[in-house]
Every structure is written in C-alpha cells, then in structure tokens.
Design an enzyme around this catalytic site. Structure first.
Site, mmCIF file in Angstrom:
data_model
loop_
_atom_site.group_PDB
_atom_site.id
_atom_site.type_symbol
_atom_site.label_atom_id
_atom_site.label_comp_id
_atom_site.label_asym_id
_atom_site.label_seq_id
_atom_site.Cartn_x
_atom_site.Cartn_y
_atom_site.Cartn_z
ATOM 1 C CB SER A 33 -32.907 -42.461 -14.098
ATOM 2 O OG SER A 33 -33.039 -41.856 -12.834
ATOM 3 C CB CYS A 34 -33.380 -46.181 -9.799
ATOM 4 S SG CYS A 34 -33.427 -44.630 -8.874
#
Lengths: 175, 201
Positions: A33-34
């Site tokens: 998700s980064c």
C-alpha cells in the site's frame, strides 16, 4: 559508485527519503500500500517511500518521508526547490496496491496515499510523468537517472522496462 | 515503546504468545496429522526498518492472511507462510498444490484462510480462558505476494492511528519437512494496559 559496470541502487526503506544527484539509481523494494514517490529534475532525483497519507501526531517531524503531506515538501527541499519553482519537476508514482483483498474493515490506504499525493502534486503544478498504482499486487522498482529507464518488478511476472526519457520531457543526462 | 515495557510485561506477552499459539498449533496438528514445533515467541517493536526474517529475500513469494480482532484486546492477527511451506499445507489438506502463482485458485486460498481461521480462533480461545477477555475476529483475508509488500501492507494497516507498533511473533516448524509458518499478533497499543491490569502486572 559504479561497480563492475553496475550502479549501486539507493533504496528508500519504509518512510525514508533517498536523493541522487547526477548519475544514480533510486528504488524501493516491496511496495504494497506504500507509494514510491520520485521527483525528477534533470540533474537529480529524490525518492520517498510514503506509508500513509497523513500523520496523526507530530511524527512527521521525525520521519517526513513516512507521510504524503510531509514527504512532498521534504522532497522539494532536498532538491533545493520551493513551491514557486516546483513546476519544473516531473513525478513518478509507483505502488498503492491493496495486497489483502476483500477486507471488510479496509482502510483503503493504498488508494488514499495515491489520491493525497496526486492532489499535493497538482497543487504544486508538478505533472505526473509516469504512474503505476492501485491493483492488488506489490511492486519493486528501480529508476536510473542516467538512462531514464524504469524497471518494475511484480511477483510471478517478468520485469517490465519503461523508457521515460520522453515522458520526462527531456533528454537523459549526458555522463 | 518496547523499552517502556518492563521485563515482566515482556515476559507476560511472550508467555501469552506461547500459550495462545500452543493451542493454535494443536488445532493445526489435529487438522493435518503433523506435529509442529513451536519456537519461543519474540516480542519486539515492528519499526519501519525491521521485518523479522520470514524468508531469504524481501521479494520472495509468501502467502498470508490477516484478520481484525475486536473485543477486549483489539489488534490484527496474521499468518505468513513462505510459498514452499504453503505448498506443504496444500498437499496435506487439499491433496494437491499449485505449481506457481498463476494456478492459485479459490480452493487453495480457502485452505489457507481456513487454517488461519482455526489457528487464530484457538489462539483467541486460549487468551480468553487465561484472561476472561471477550475476543472475536473477522474472517481472515488472503494475500499472495512478495514478502516485503505483504509485511509492509500489514504493518501500515496496523500502524494506522498509532505511532508505534508492537509485534508478538511466533514461528512454528515441522522439523523433518520443508515447513515454516509465522504468526504475528499486532495489538493496538492502547489495549495493552487493560491486558496488564487484568494480569495484575
């Protein structure tokens, strides 16, 4: 830096910022998700491994690369630019996937990271030259400032190579 | 944060991990007919730079699940299996295994979800019996991805709304086979105090 013809990759770990001036390769490993947020200037690149859209306390002072809202100003500063001169930069955004699918209590962090970064870049009139975001697969990438070549790796697939010299609107740096 | 936890409290968390995962691994042994060996749990601060080694490279393929735990001790419970270990589980429980990621289907995913469901359920039961806590879990969700992407996504979700993250991690193995599993419980830090009060420490 050059070892047996291969340039060392400056890897930004979670929440970190890495800067390369002149020649250099910047990258991130295992973006879920980064979002790997790279700002490119003809003679330098600055990369943040952004984890969350915004901090809930003063943590951004400790690690500005961790949050979208603090990472973008920190990247500008690293490149010696101000909001007034930022529009000459080009951005590359990679990551922001939802690795765990069909979550009931999903926080949609990947998507919100990308939304927040896109909004901040737009406010600074920095155009996004390339983005590979969303979906359900994690990504690793390396970007070579000299050749403007971007390599993205996704598990179970052959690496994808993108030549960004045109998208970045300039010739690769002559070395 | 871990430095703020005194030795007694760290020991208590390790012991909870041990007892909770002891019942979880017994449940897995009942399912598979295979005996699992438990390692001593680690309690550590899951910082941005640190992943405990779940496989040889950050880009190696792992499968895993995460489930939200609600009640008196909120947090996230996660299981991570290196691909080769998941193959061992699939062969035992499904009679076959995908040869690569493209063959991974709903059946294989549900096997891993079910293993996680039973193990986390037993873990929480063990904790409830010890503490009297009411604990319930959401159904586990599945992911198959490079280790670093899976671990970082897990960490970011658990980190959301708190500054630091504590992990209680236990490794379980099958000594004579290619099998290693990792269990992580990532408690909400705010819910730890209640736990310590209940235990009287």
């Amino acid at each position: 830096m050059a070892v047996a013809g291969k340039t060392e990759v400056l890897l930004a770990g979670m929440g970190e910022i890495k800067v390369a001036r002149g020649a250099g390769v910047l990258g991130c490993i295992g973006l879920g998700s980064c979002v790997g947020t790279l700002l490119y200037d003809p003679h330098a690149g600055a990369l943040a491994h952004v984890m969350l859209p915004e901090p809930h306390d003063d943590d951004a002072l400790r690690m500005p690369g961790k949050y979208a809202v603090s990472a973008v100003p920190a990247l500008l500063k690293e490149l010696g630019l101000t909001p007034a001169t930022a529009s000459r930069l080009r951005a590359i955004l990679i990551g922001g996937a939802e690795v765990f699918q069909n979550r009931e209590s999903t926080l949609r962090i990947g998507e919100r990271n990308v939304e927040t970064l896109s909004r901040l870049l737009k406010e600074l009139r920095i155009s996004i030259a390339f983005s590979d975001t969303g979906g359900h697969r994690g990504r690793s990438f390396e970007f070579d400032l000299t050749t403007a070549e971007l390599v993205i790796r996704v598990v179970g697939q052959p690496p994808q190579v993108h030549s960004l010299s045109r998208a970045l609107g300039r010739m690769p740096i002559a070395v | 944060m871990i430095t703020e936890l005194n030795a007694l409290r760290q020991d208590a968390l390790r012991e909870l991990g041990n007892i909770g995962l002891g019942s979880a691994v017994t449940a897995l042994s009942d399912m598979t007919g295979v005996l699992f060996a438990l390692e001593v749990p680690e309690v550590y601060e899951l910082g941005t730079g640190r992943f405990s080694r779940v496989c040889h490279s950050p880009e190696c393929l792992v499968v895993g699940t995460v489930a939200r735990v609600e009640g008196d001790w909120t947090g996230e419970g996660a299981f991570i299996f290196p691909w080769e270990s998941a193959v061992t589980l699939w062969q035992i429980l499904a009679g076959s295994a995908p040869s690569d990621l493209s063959e991974l289907n709903e059946l294989y995913e549900s096997v891993i979800r079910e293993v996680s469901n039973i193990m986390l359920g037993s873990f929480l039961n063990g904790l409830s019996q010890m503490t009297g806590f009411t604990l319930h879990m959401e159904p586990p969700v599945f992911a198959a991805d490079m280790a670093a992407a899976l671990m970082s996504s897990l960490m970011v979700e658990a980190l959301y709304g708190q500054r630091e993250l504590l992990a209680i991690q236990t490794t379980f193995r099958v000594p004579e086979r290619e099998f290693q599993g990792f269990f992580l419980y990532l408690p909400e830090v705010g819910s730890l105090e209640k736990l310590f009060q209940t235990l009287g420490i």
